[in-house]
Write a protein that holds these residues in place. Structure first.
Motif, PDB file in Angstrom:
ATOM      1  N   ASP A   1      14.544  26.155 -36.356  1.00  0.00           N
ATOM      2  CA  ASP A   1      14.606  27.256 -35.390  1.00  0.00           C
ATOM      3  C   ASP A   1      15.676  28.277 -35.747  1.00  0.00           C
ATOM      4  OD1 ASP A   1      12.582  26.050 -34.030  1.00  0.00           O
ATOM      5  OD2 ASP A   1      13.760  25.471 -32.274  1.00  0.00           O
ATOM      6  N   LEU A   2      16.766  27.807 -36.347  1.00  0.00           N
ATOM      7  CA  LEU A   2      17.875  28.706 -36.695  1.00  0.00           C
ATOM      8  C   LEU A   2      17.822  29.166 -38.147  1.00  0.00           C
ATOM      9  CD1 LEU A   2      20.837  27.050 -34.750  1.00  0.00           C
ATOM     10  CD2 LEU A   2      19.368  28.952 -34.065  1.00  0.00           C
ATOM     11  N   ASN A   3      16.734  28.790 -38.844  1.00  0.00           N
ATOM     12  CA  ASN A   3      16.501  29.247 -40.213  1.00  0.00           C
ATOM     13  C   ASN A   3      17.643  28.865 -41.153  1.00  0.00           C
ATOM     14  OD1 ASN A   3      14.926  30.498 -42.172  1.00  0.00           O
ATOM     15  ND2 ASN A   3      15.912  32.487 -41.896  1.00  0.00           N
ATOM     16  N   THR A   4      18.004  27.579 -41.093  1.00  0.00           N
ATOM     17  CA  THR A   4      19.038  27.069 -41.987  1.00  0.00           C
ATOM     18  C   THR A   4      18.659  25.648 -42.402  1.00  0.00           C
ATOM     19  OG1 THR A   4      21.433  26.742 -42.250  1.00  0.00           O
ATOM     20  CG2 THR A   4      20.490  26.198 -40.102  1.00  0.00           C
ATOM     21  N   SER A   5      19.578  24.910 -42.996  1.00  0.00           N
ATOM     22  CA  SER A   5      19.266  23.558 -43.465  1.00  0.00           C
ATOM     23  C   SER A   5      19.725  22.499 -42.471  1.00  0.00           C
ATOM     24  CB  SER A   5      19.929  23.304 -44.824  1.00  0.00           C
ATOM     25  OG  SER A   5      21.330  23.216 -44.673  1.00  0.00           O
ATOM     26  N   ARG A   6      19.096  21.336 -42.536  1.00  0.00           N
ATOM     27  CA  ARG A   6      19.463  20.222 -41.661  1.00  0.00           C
ATOM     28  C   ARG A   6      20.905  19.794 -41.922  1.00  0.00           C
ATOM     29  NH1 ARG A   6      20.077  15.114 -42.363  1.00  0.00           N
ATOM     30  NH2 ARG A   6      19.218  15.190 -44.478  1.00  0.00           N
ATOM     31  N   GLU A   7      21.321  19.806 -43.182  1.00  0.00           N
ATOM     32  CA  GLU A   7      22.671  19.375 -43.519  1.00  0.00           C
ATOM     33  C   GLU A   7      23.726  20.264 -42.861  1.00  0.00           C
ATOM     34  OE1 GLU A   7      19.806  17.767 -46.326  1.00  0.00           O
ATOM     35  OE2 GLU A   7      20.196  19.822 -45.655  1.00  0.00           O
ATOM     36  N   VAL A   8      23.462  21.565 -42.847  1.00  0.00           N
ATOM     37  CA  VAL A   8      24.409  22.501 -42.231  1.00  0.00           C
ATOM     38  C   VAL A   8      24.494  22.252 -40.732  1.00  0.00           C
ATOM     39  CG1 VAL A   8      24.812  24.930 -41.667  1.00  0.00           C
ATOM     40  CG2 VAL A   8      24.189  24.284 -43.988  1.00  0.00           C
ATOM     41  N   ILE A   9      23.345  22.062 -40.091  1.00  0.00           N
ATOM     42  CA  ILE A   9      23.330  21.808 -38.650  1.00  0.00           C
ATOM     43  C   ILE A   9      24.052  20.505 -38.332  1.00  0.00           C
ATOM     44  CG2 ILE A   9      21.845  21.225 -36.683  1.00  0.00           C
ATOM     45  CD1 ILE A   9      21.942  24.209 -37.365  1.00  0.00           C
ATOM     46  N   SER A  10      23.811  19.458 -39.099  1.00  0.00           N
ATOM     47  CA  SER A  10      24.470  18.175 -38.870  1.00  0.00           C
ATOM     48  C   SER A  10      25.986  18.312 -38.991  1.00  0.00           C
ATOM     49  CB  SER A  10      23.961  17.123 -39.863  1.00  0.00           C
ATOM     50  OG  SER A  10      22.586  16.860 -39.641  1.00  0.00           O
ATOM     51  N   ARG A  11      26.423  19.076 -39.991  1.00  0.00           N
ATOM     52  CA  ARG A  11      27.868  19.274 -40.181  1.00  0.00           C
ATOM     53  C   ARG A  11      28.480  20.012 -38.998  1.00  0.00           C
ATOM     54  NH1 ARG A  11      30.346  23.588 -42.080  1.00  0.00           N
ATOM     55  NH2 ARG A  11      28.468  24.424 -43.074  1.00  0.00           N
ATOM     56  N   LEU A  12      27.813  21.066 -38.521  1.00  0.00           N
ATOM     57  CA  LEU A  12      28.328  21.839 -37.396  1.00  0.00           C
ATOM     58  C   LEU A  12      28.331  21.021 -36.104  1.00  0.00           C
ATOM     59  CD1 LEU A  12      26.681  25.330 -38.038  1.00  0.00           C
ATOM     60  CD2 LEU A  12      29.086  24.712 -38.330  1.00  0.00           C
ATOM     61  N   LEU A  13      27.299  20.204 -35.912  1.00  0.00           N
ATOM     62  CA  LEU A  13      27.242  19.369 -34.708  1.00  0.00           C
ATOM     63  C   LEU A  13      28.364  18.334 -34.712  1.00  0.00           C
ATOM     64  CD1 LEU A  13      23.391  18.808 -34.355  1.00  0.00           C
ATOM     65  CD2 LEU A  13      24.855  20.141 -32.819  1.00  0.00           C
ATOM     66  N   LYS A  14      28.640  17.765 -35.861  1.00  0.00           N
ATOM     67  CA  LYS A  14      29.730  16.794 -35.956  1.00  0.00           C
ATOM     68  C   LYS A  14      31.078  17.464 -35.666  1.00  0.00           C
ATOM     69  CE  LYS A  14      27.527  13.491 -39.084  1.00  0.00           C
ATOM     70  NZ  LYS A  14      27.495  12.426 -38.042  1.00  0.00           N
ATOM     71  N   GLN A  15      31.225  18.705 -36.125  1.00  0.00           N
ATOM     72  CA  GLN A  15      32.454  19.442 -35.832  1.00  0.00           C
ATOM     73  C   GLN A  15      32.567  19.702 -34.326  1.00  0.00           C
ATOM     74  OE1 GLN A  15      35.029  20.487 -37.988  1.00  0.00           O
ATOM     75  NE2 GLN A  15      35.979  20.862 -36.006  1.00  0.00           N
ATOM     76  N   MET A  16      31.464  20.048 -33.686  1.00  0.00           N
ATOM     77  CA  MET A  16      31.463  20.261 -32.232  1.00  0.00           C
ATOM     78  C   MET A  16      31.779  18.970 -31.486  1.00  0.00           C
ATOM     79  SD  MET A  16      28.212  22.816 -31.663  1.00  0.00           S
ATOM     80  CE  MET A  16      28.210  24.491 -32.313  1.00  0.00           C
ATOM     81  N   GLU A  17      31.305  17.851 -32.025  1.00  0.00           N
ATOM     82  CA  GLU A  17      31.604  16.564 -31.404  1.00  0.00           C
ATOM     83  C   GLU A  17      33.098  16.275 -31.496  1.00  0.00           C
ATOM     84  OE1 GLU A  17      29.466  12.265 -31.207  1.00  0.00           O
ATOM     85  OE2 GLU A  17      29.886  13.033 -33.220  1.00  0.00           O
ATOM     86  N   ARG A  18      33.699  16.562 -32.631  1.00  0.00           N
ATOM     87  CA  ARG A  18      35.143  16.360 -32.781  1.00  0.00           C
ATOM     88  C   ARG A  18      35.935  17.256 -31.837  1.00  0.00           C
ATOM     89  NH1 ARG A  18      33.678  15.755 -38.371  1.00  0.00           N
ATOM     90  NH2 ARG A  18      34.027  17.977 -38.753  1.00  0.00           N
ATOM     91  N   ASN A  19      35.353  18.419 -31.499  1.00  0.00           N
ATOM     92  CA  ASN A  19      36.009  19.353 -30.584  1.00  0.00           C
ATOM     93  C   ASN A  19      35.652  19.079 -29.123  1.00  0.00           C
ATOM     94  OD1 ASN A  19      37.219  20.688 -32.729  1.00  0.00           O
ATOM     95  ND2 ASN A  19      35.580  22.206 -32.916  1.00  0.00           N
ATOM     96  N   ASN A  20      34.989  17.942 -28.869  1.00  0.00           N
ATOM     97  CA  ASN A  20      34.633  17.519 -27.509  1.00  0.00           C
ATOM     98  C   ASN A  20      33.722  18.513 -26.779  1.00  0.00           C
ATOM     99  OD1 ASN A  20      36.195  15.095 -27.601  1.00  0.00           O
ATOM    100  ND2 ASN A  20      38.044  16.313 -27.248  1.00  0.00           N
ATOM    101  N   ILE A  21      32.837  19.149 -27.543  1.00  0.00           N
ATOM    102  CA  ILE A  21      31.844  20.046 -26.955  1.00  0.00           C
ATOM    103  C   ILE A  21      30.574  19.276 -26.609  1.00  0.00           C
ATOM    104  CG2 ILE A  21      30.373  22.061 -27.401  1.00  0.00           C
ATOM    105  CD1 ILE A  21      32.607  23.124 -29.209  1.00  0.00           C
ATOM    106  N   LEU A  22      30.293  18.228 -27.394  1.00  0.00           N
ATOM    107  CA  LEU A  22      29.071  17.458 -27.208  1.00  0.00           C
ATOM    108  C   LEU A  22      29.257  16.050 -27.769  1.00  0.00           C
ATOM    109  CD1 LEU A  22      27.852  17.504 -30.313  1.00  0.00           C
ATOM    110  CD2 LEU A  22      27.100  19.784 -29.640  1.00  0.00           C
ATOM    111  N   VAL A  23      28.273  15.193 -27.476  1.00  0.00           N
ATOM    112  CA  VAL A  23      28.243  13.834 -28.016  1.00  0.00           C
ATOM    113  C   VAL A  23      26.908  13.637 -28.713  1.00  0.00           C
ATOM    114  CG1 VAL A  23      28.262  11.367 -27.482  1.00  0.00           C
ATOM    115  CG2 VAL A  23      29.778  12.932 -26.241  1.00  0.00           C
TER     116      VAL A  23
END
Length: 204
Positions: A173-195
């Motif tokens: 949907d965001l026209n990028t790669s799965r690896e990039v999305i996974s990396r950004l989501l993990k960063q958001m998890e470390r920042n307590n934005i999501l689980v």
């Protein structure tokens, strides 16, 4: 047949829509329209939400906009008028109910009902603005900001802080790669934005 969530005040128009339209129940993730398919009906969303996408010759897709209750898709309005295959495809984001209006009725009502004509032109304008916003988002926002806004929008549409999407679906949907999305989501998890959990994201 009484139909809820029709964005019209004209009683005669609503009665015609209820009598001549067809109510369809669409399951989550079911495709409603294929790219390249000729348009046969105009859909008005009664409940749920539809995602509108486009893909290139290599199958790479990009998310364009969402159709929510009381809205229709301007691309379907445009495609049938010039009798060409649809340039987009559409999929139900959630369990969705829509009212299918025949092309013949839509054309006839343009002359008979000012409210229908206003609805059609308003739909063109709304979708155009959403496409402009999509272009601006891709051109000017960083991917992490786009991702967070995407998750917030999905949460609003589904009325839930639990987002059941794969990383690959989000990447498409965001026209990028799965690896990039996974990396950004993990960063958001470390920042307590999501689980994060398997195929599920919990916004905090």
């Amino acid at each position: 047949m009484k139909i809820e969530n029709l964005p019209f005040n004209n009683i005669e128009l609503k009665q015609l829509m209820a009598a001549e339209g067809t109510v369809l129940e669409i399951n989550k993730d079911d495709q409603i329209l294929r790219q390249g398919q000729f348009i046969k009906v105009i859909p008005i969303v009664l409940s749920g939400a539809i995602g509108v996408y486009r893909h290139d010759d290599n199958g790479k897709e990009v998310f364009l906009y969402t159709i929510e209750p009381s809205q229709t898709c301007a691309m379907t309005l445009q495609s049938y008028k010039i009798i060409e295959p649809s340039q987009i495809f559409a999929t139900a984001i959630t369990q969705t109910k829509l009212l299918a209006i025949s092309i013949e009725n839509s054309t006839k009502w343009m002359d008979e009902f000012k409210e229908w004509k206003k609805f059609v032109f308003k739909s063109y304008n709304s979708r155009f603005q959403e496409l402009i916003n999509t272009i601006d988002t891709i051109a000017f926002q960083k991917l992490d900001t786009r991702l967070l806004n995407y998750l917030k929008d999905y949460s609003k549409i589904t009325n839930s802080y639990t987002i059941q999407l794969t990383h690959q679906k989000i990447a498409n949907d965001l026209n990028t790669s799965r690896e990039v999305i996974s990396r950004l989501l993990k960063q958001m998890e470390r920042n307590n934005i999501l689980v994060l959990s398997r195929n599920k994201i919990q916004l905090l």
